[in-house]
Enzyme design. Sequence first.
Site, mmCIF file in Angstrom:
data_model
loop_
_atom_site.group_PDB
_atom_site.id
_atom_site.type_symbol
_atom_site.label_atom_id
_atom_site.label_comp_id
_atom_site.label_asym_id
_atom_site.label_seq_id
_atom_site.Cartn_x
_atom_site.Cartn_y
_atom_site.Cartn_z
ATOM 1 N N ALA A 65 0.804 -1.230 0.000
ATOM 2 C CA ALA A 65 0.000 0.000 0.000
ATOM 3 C C ALA A 65 0.831 1.271 0.000
ATOM 4 C CB ALA A 65 -0.943 0.002 1.202
ATOM 5 N N LEU A 69 -2.477 1.303 -6.490
ATOM 6 C CA LEU A 69 -3.786 0.806 -6.106
ATOM 7 C C LEU A 69 -3.913 0.599 -4.597
ATOM 8 C CD1 LEU A 69 -6.568 -0.325 -7.086
ATOM 9 C CD2 LEU A 69 -5.478 -2.580 -7.083
ATOM 10 N N TYR A 227 4.136 -13.305 -15.795
ATOM 11 C CA TYR A 227 3.245 -12.384 -15.084
ATOM 12 C C TYR A 227 1.803 -12.884 -15.170
ATOM 13 C CZ TYR A 227 0.853 -8.077 -13.724
ATOM 14 O OH TYR A 227 0.051 -7.148 -13.088
#
Length: 346
Positions: A65, A69, A227
């Site tokens: 965080a 996002l 990914y």
Amino acid sequence: EDRRMGLFGSLIGVVVVILAVGFGWLQAGGIADGTLPLFHLIEGHGFALSDMPDLKGKTVLVTGASSGLGLGVARGLALKGATVMVTARDDAKCSATLANLRAHAGDAADVSCSIVELLSLEKTKKSAIELAKKLPTLDMLVLNAGIMAPPSLLLSDDGLEQQFQVNHLSQFLLFQHLLPSLLRSAAPRVVTVSSIAHFFCTDRCDGDFLDEATLNDAAKYDKTEYYAWSKLCNILMARELSKRHPDIVAHAIHPGGVHGNLLRYSGMSDSWADKFQSFMYWDIDTAALTVLRPLVQAELGEKARPGRYFVPIARERKSSARAESEELARRLWEASESLVKARVGK
């Protein structure tokens, strides 16, 4: 001259809007639905910050965080009164994140930060044990931390391909240690942050990557496919979690392009990456709505069907057929347990 330039600029703007609306119409319900703001011009958002309920008394953990996002999600939660614990990689990032959260939600915001190094299972386990003590009851867990597409195969401290470990395995370990805290909540929820990239998996995602030697084969490394595999894992984990722990409602989301640090391996300079993202990507607070909607369904009185997949902005869509494979989800869960146990025990 200025008038001609102004008209030219206006014409370009009109063309861009027409193309965006056209592409958005073609992609409505498709895999790229809502990925960029320009793809979202013909359809409204599925959720707004004004729809958020009061979250006082709710405890939430958001991984990764310190930017992007995760920071946007933490800001939205703190603004509505939740007790928010965030994770970052070091003290400096923790301090900066907490300062940002208090500037956004007020000095009285109940926010704290814990250092978690996901490139090491041993360090993740140690942090997870401490977090379980600090958070005896956990209402919501957002597994957001991630890295994207290193140009060559990089190994973690545990000798595993980094995207798989950071994006999935270490957060799987974190979840396992926080499970008792989640089960003490009256309505526990988990949201895993996946990506449109999970659609780009090839047949190797059907189980080949569960073999450690195959996962770590530098000669066959493809940054996009690896990914994609890690993002497929995020959806499979959410669905298997809901199956194994029916008291927990788990969902996965595709956040779209979000202004943050995921382009660190893109080859662009920081300044150009920032300009590109400012023009093309979702801002972090708008992007956060796609996480916040499934996270607060219980408070909104919505029927919480587990294992859903959401796309920008906060709209439910269908994931890939591979992401709906119950067998692959089970195999991933069991392989993850084995990898963790072999390195750090339970």
